[in-house]
Design a protein around this motif. Structure first.
Motif, PDB file in Angstrom:
ATOM      1  N   TYR A  58     -19.877  85.398  30.309  1.00 10.87           N
ATOM      2  CA  TYR A  58     -18.800  85.567  31.156  1.00 10.87           C
ATOM      3  C   TYR A  58     -19.336  85.951  32.710  1.00 10.87           C
ATOM      4  O   TYR A  58     -18.877  85.670  33.695  1.00 10.87           O
ATOM      5  CB  TYR A  58     -17.600  86.069  30.741  1.00 10.87           C
ATOM      6  CG  TYR A  58     -16.551  86.468  31.730  1.00 10.87           C
ATOM      7  CD1 TYR A  58     -15.814  85.275  31.945  1.00 10.87           C
ATOM      8  CD2 TYR A  58     -16.298  87.641  32.271  1.00 10.87           C
ATOM      9  CE1 TYR A  58     -14.504  85.573  32.940  1.00 10.87           C
ATOM     10  CE2 TYR A  58     -15.141  87.429  33.300  1.00 10.87           C
ATOM     11  CZ  TYR A  58     -14.480  86.457  33.547  1.00 10.87           C
ATOM     12  OH  TYR A  58     -13.606  86.731  34.744  1.00 10.87           O
ATOM     13  N   GLN A  59     -20.091  87.262  32.513  1.00  8.74           N
ATOM     14  CA  GLN A  59     -20.607  87.747  33.621  1.00  8.74           C
ATOM     15  C   GLN A  59     -21.249  86.823  34.451  1.00  8.74           C
ATOM     16  O   GLN A  59     -21.634  87.033  35.859  1.00  8.74           O
ATOM     17  CB  GLN A  59     -21.251  89.134  33.335  1.00  8.74           C
ATOM     18  CG  GLN A  59     -20.213  90.098  32.860  1.00  8.74           C
ATOM     19  CD  GLN A  59     -20.853  91.408  32.629  1.00  8.74           C
ATOM     20  OE1 GLN A  59     -21.803  91.681  32.213  1.00  8.74           O
ATOM     21  NE2 GLN A  59     -20.075  92.621  33.110  1.00  8.74           N
ATOM     22  N   VAL A  60     -21.902  85.862  33.725  1.00 10.03           N
ATOM     23  CA  VAL A  60     -22.957  84.945  34.793  1.00 10.03           C
ATOM     24  C   VAL A  60     -21.959  83.751  35.186  1.00 10.03           C
ATOM     25  O   VAL A  60     -22.209  83.470  36.229  1.00 10.03           O
ATOM     26  CB  VAL A  60     -24.148  84.387  33.729  1.00 10.03           C
ATOM     27  CG1 VAL A  60     -24.816  83.271  34.368  1.00 10.03           C
ATOM     28  CG2 VAL A  60     -24.825  85.726  33.374  1.00 10.03           C
ATOM     29  N   VAL A  61     -21.058  83.384  34.205  1.00 10.60           N
ATOM     30  CA  VAL A  61     -20.570  81.926  34.727  1.00 10.60           C
ATOM     31  C   VAL A  61     -19.064  82.228  35.373  1.00 10.60           C
ATOM     32  O   VAL A  61     -18.390  81.534  36.003  1.00 10.60           O
ATOM     33  CB  VAL A  61     -20.333  81.128  33.583  1.00 10.60           C
ATOM     34  CG1 VAL A  61     -21.757  80.569  33.211  1.00 10.60           C
ATOM     35  CG2 VAL A  61     -19.434  81.439  32.426  1.00 10.60           C
ATOM     36  N   GLU A  62     -18.222  83.464  34.861  1.00  6.56           N
ATOM     37  CA  GLU A  62     -17.142  83.828  35.076  1.00  6.56           C
ATOM     38  C   GLU A  62     -16.178  82.937  34.913  1.00  6.56           C
ATOM     39  O   GLU A  62     -15.288  82.531  35.645  1.00  6.56           O
ATOM     40  CB  GLU A  62     -17.106  84.125  36.760  1.00  6.56           C
ATOM     41  CG  GLU A  62     -17.961  85.193  37.204  1.00  6.56           C
ATOM     42  CD  GLU A  62     -17.882  85.562  38.467  1.00  6.56           C
ATOM     43  OE1 GLU A  62     -17.400  84.864  39.599  1.00  6.56           O
ATOM     44  OE2 GLU A  62     -18.241  86.615  39.036  1.00  6.56           O
ATOM     45  N   ASP A  63     -16.197  82.181  33.704  1.00  9.75           N
ATOM     46  CA  ASP A  63     -15.088  81.552  33.034  1.00  9.75           C
ATOM     47  C   ASP A  63     -15.131  81.535  31.691  1.00  9.75           C
ATOM     48  O   ASP A  63     -16.123  80.914  31.048  1.00  9.75           O
ATOM     49  CB  ASP A  63     -15.683  79.880  33.515  1.00  9.75           C
ATOM     50  CG  ASP A  63     -14.539  78.921  33.074  1.00  9.75           C
ATOM     51  OD1 ASP A  63     -13.646  79.025  32.254  1.00  9.75           O
ATOM     52  OD2 ASP A  63     -14.543  77.932  33.898  1.00  9.75           O
ATOM     53  N   TRP A  64     -14.165  82.106  31.158  1.00  7.90           N
ATOM     54  CA  TRP A  64     -13.988  82.314  29.610  1.00  7.90           C
ATOM     55  C   TRP A  64     -14.235  80.906  28.754  1.00  7.90           C
ATOM     56  O   TRP A  64     -14.669  80.861  27.759  1.00  7.90           O
ATOM     57  CB  TRP A  64     -12.862  82.879  29.251  1.00  7.90           C
ATOM     58  CG  TRP A  64     -13.022  84.528  29.484  1.00  7.90           C
ATOM     59  CD1 TRP A  64     -12.115  85.168  30.263  1.00  7.90           C
ATOM     60  CD2 TRP A  64     -13.825  85.282  29.100  1.00  7.90           C
ATOM     61  NE1 TRP A  64     -12.470  86.426  30.335  1.00  7.90           N
ATOM     62  CE2 TRP A  64     -13.594  86.585  29.462  1.00  7.90           C
ATOM     63  CE3 TRP A  64     -14.941  85.207  27.881  1.00  7.90           C
ATOM     64  CZ2 TRP A  64     -14.490  87.669  29.063  1.00  7.90           C
ATOM     65  CZ3 TRP A  64     -15.428  86.276  27.549  1.00  7.90           C
ATOM     66  CH2 TRP A  64     -15.424  87.519  28.223  1.00  7.90           C
ATOM     67  N   GLN A  65     -13.643  79.768  29.480  1.00  5.45           N
ATOM     68  CA  GLN A  65     -13.509  78.569  28.742  1.00  5.45           C
ATOM     69  C   GLN A  65     -15.138  78.028  28.528  1.00  5.45           C
ATOM     70  O   GLN A  65     -15.379  77.067  27.508  1.00  5.45           O
ATOM     71  CB  GLN A  65     -13.045  77.379  29.530  1.00  5.45           C
ATOM     72  CG  GLN A  65     -11.116  77.667  29.088  1.00  5.45           C
ATOM     73  CD  GLN A  65     -10.630  76.388  29.960  1.00  5.45           C
ATOM     74  OE1 GLN A  65     -10.776  75.852  31.260  1.00  5.45           O
ATOM     75  NE2 GLN A  65      -9.490  76.273  29.323  1.00  5.45           N
ATOM     76  N   ILE A  66     -15.965  78.398  29.534  1.00  5.41           N
ATOM     77  CA  ILE A  66     -17.290  78.127  29.253  1.00  5.41           C
ATOM     78  C   ILE A  66     -18.104  79.225  28.668  1.00  5.41           C
ATOM     79  O   ILE A  66     -18.639  79.116  27.797  1.00  5.41           O
ATOM     80  CB  ILE A  66     -17.992  77.943  30.578  1.00  5.41           C
ATOM     81  CG1 ILE A  66     -17.348  76.759  31.470  1.00  5.41           C
ATOM     82  CG2 ILE A  66     -19.654  77.827  30.386  1.00  5.41           C
ATOM     83  CD1 ILE A  66     -18.000  76.247  32.773  1.00  5.41           C
ATOM     84  N   ALA A  67     -17.926  80.372  29.083  1.00  8.80           N
ATOM     85  CA  ALA A  67     -18.429  81.624  28.500  1.00  8.80           C
ATOM     86  C   ALA A  67     -18.431  81.907  26.863  1.00  8.80           C
ATOM     87  O   ALA A  67     -19.317  82.152  26.240  1.00  8.80           O
ATOM     88  CB  ALA A  67     -18.164  83.062  28.979  1.00  8.80           C
TER      89      ALA A  67
END
Length: 553
Positions: A58-67
């Motif tokens: 999440y800290q990399v992509v900032e999107d929980w649906q992806i993370a």
């Protein structure tokens, strides 16, 4: 890519996914990563390494649906590569291709690669460990491989307690070294290798990544909750759970059923594979003995425990595919094998198309599923239509492949199934399965400023809850939660509501004022306005062991 299709198109859904994302999100928001939380309580069922990966993603992509899905996807790709590379080192590139495609085509592998659960990451660590140990024991000696194997087994153990299982490969390897020289093929010989002290040191180093700082924190604290946490995760959730499991109790032969279903289509080849493996082992093929022997040990290990889940056996799947790979070129030249594989694709296509068509025709099972999951008619129609399309696609693929290209059809079927699942099926189920729609409806009913209390909740409810939210524990007895929730509700009845399991919301409220919500998670839920509370009423005392919950994983 089929495994990545649909990434970012859905929210976490049961089982397990909301629980881990809830803990990972709290890590990010609080900055406290060492000991995971589930709401206000410490979460002591699993070590935090998988949640660390989700929080880091999440800290990399900032999107929980992806993370929340990214660790599983990367672990699946890594496992495929490790399977290919180890098979290449043990045999050759051509056989390595067969191993990787066999793993990809297996139903359980694709299913876990598409889920935000611990098990795909666990399998990555166990496969890394097998890769390192095999490089030392079967291709070596190779001290670096041994260190990697031991360290990965340690990391696997602090991902999920059974991560040490690759070390069981030492048993068939030890047995082979003591066989009579006349039964050992010259091409299978390797020099004597030294395990001590490198293997135990590497394993302990992997375990210490989390265990050491956790123990330092617990032993340096006088907080009784931390001491209960350590006792729960180190003893009750490991040894006690294995010996005296209190959930998912199944008969001894349960995993034969798992192999016969979730390990399709490879399971269909076992009547040919098993005799061939035995012949190779009798000729002294150390590679086959160690791989197949390890799979059998894992099968026995999990079968002995009364608690069984289909994912427990998953770590053995890559080794099974590696052991099968050198036999596949010969088997695929047999007409009977090709017809069996093609029949699998045809049967899968007919089943999916038939289910979709019967549902569209008004079959009762479709209505039951729609009611149980609160799926609207348009959504249900869309899902059933996609099933028909997917089934038809599989039948067309089988018609093109014919028996001559049956292996290609099997791999192509996996591509179609997981692409359709990721892009069409899972997104249409998402609003209901993830409880996003339910919790959005709840917030719409009570208003943006109202406070919402959760009673007997599931993890997806807290994860998807919007606005001011209060919960009263997760593993606490439901009646104890209800008692505290009523006291909280009575403090500001004009501004507070309760979201509760219908069977719990009975004492001290006016049933006429309860608002029934959609049925989700196979349970009925209600909204309790503050005005429904009966002043002066005393709810019943808790009578159930607070450590036991009906939805404990």
């Amino acid at each position: 890519m089929a495994l990545g299709a649909g990434l970012g198109l859905r929210d976490p859904s049961p089982p397990d996914e909301p629980r881990f994302v809830l803990a990972a999100r709290q890590m990010v928001e609080s900055g406290q990563w060492l000991i995971p939380h589930r709401g206000s309580e410490l979460y002591a069922h699993k070590p935090p390494l998988f949640m660390w990966l989700q929080a880091s993603a999440y800290q990399v992509v900032e999107d929980w649906q992806i993370a929340f899905l990214l660790p599983s996807l990367l672990a699946a790709l890594g496992t495929l590569w490790l399977t290919w590379d180890l098979t290449r080192r043990l045999w050759n590139r051509r056989i390595a291709n067969h191993a990787a495609f066999a793993l990809f085509a297996t139903l359980q592998f694709g299913l876990q690669a598409k889920r935000g659960q611990i098990d795909m990451v666990l399998v990555f660590w166990t496969t890394v460990s097998l890769w390192g140990l095999a490089r030392h024991l079967l291709c070596g000696p190779n001290r670096n491989g041994l260190l990697v194997g031991g360290f990965a087994a340690g990391l696997g153990t602090v991902t999920k307690g059974v991560g040490f299982l690759p070390l069981l490969m030492l048993l068939p390897w030890w047995l082979d070294r003591r066989m009579d020289d006349a039964t050992v093929g010259n091409d299978a010989r390797v020099p004597a290798v030294r395990l001590w002290p490198w293997l135990p040191a590497a394993f302990l180093a992997g375990v210490a990544v989390w265990l050491l700082p956790m123990l330092v924190t617990v032993l340096g604290s006088d907080n009784p909750e931390l001491h209960r946490y350590a006792s729960e995760i180190l003893f009750r959730q490991t040894g006690t759970r294995y010996v005296e499991s209190w959930h998912h109790v199944r008969p001894f032969w349960y995993y034969l059923q798992v192999i016969a279903t979730l390990w399709l289509p490879g399971a269909l080849l076992l009547p040919w594979l098993a005799p061939a493996w035995w012949r190779r082992i009798r000729r002294g093929d150390r590679r086959t003995l160690c791989l197949v022997g390890w799979v059998v040990l894992v099968l026995v290990f999990f079968s002995v425990s009364p608690g069984k889940r289909e994912v427990y056996l998953f770590p053995a799947l890559p080794a099974m595919c590696i052991a099968a790979a050198p036999l596949l070129p010969g088997l695929l030249r047999r007409a009977g094998v090709r017809y069996v594989l093609l029949g699998y694709v045809v049967a899968l296509g007919l089943a999916l198309a038939g289910l979709g068509a019967s549902g569209l025709a008004g079959a009762a099972w479709a209505a039951r599923i729609a009611a149980d999951r609160s799926l609207s008619e348009p959504v249900m129609q869309t899902l059933l239509t996609w099933l028909v399309v997917l089934g038809g696609g599989l039948l067309l693929l089988a018609g093109w492949a014919r028996p001559r290209r049956a292996a290609t059809a099997v791999v192509g079927a996996s591509v179609l199934v997981w692409t359709f699942y990721g892009l069409a099926l899972a997104p249409n189920l998402d609003a209901s399965s993830s409880a996003r729609k339910l919790m959005h409806d709840v917030r719409t009913r009570i208003g943006s400023d109202a406070e919402l209390g959760l009673v007997a909740w599931r993890e997806q409810h807290l994860l998807q809850a919007q606005g001011p939210v209060r919960e009263f524990g997760f593993e606490r007895d439901f009646q104890a939660q209800w008692r505290d929730a009523l006291a909280w509700l009575a403090q500001a009845p004009e501004d507070r509501w309760l979201f509760a399991l219908k069977d719990v919301a009975r004492d001290c409220v006016d049933p006429e004022q309860l608002i029934e919500l959609e049925r989700t998670s196979r349970r009925d839920w209600v909204l309790v306005p503050g005005a429904a509370h009966v002043p002066g009423c005393v709810p019943r005392a808790a009578t159930v062991n607070p450590l036991i919950r009906m939805d404990e994983p």
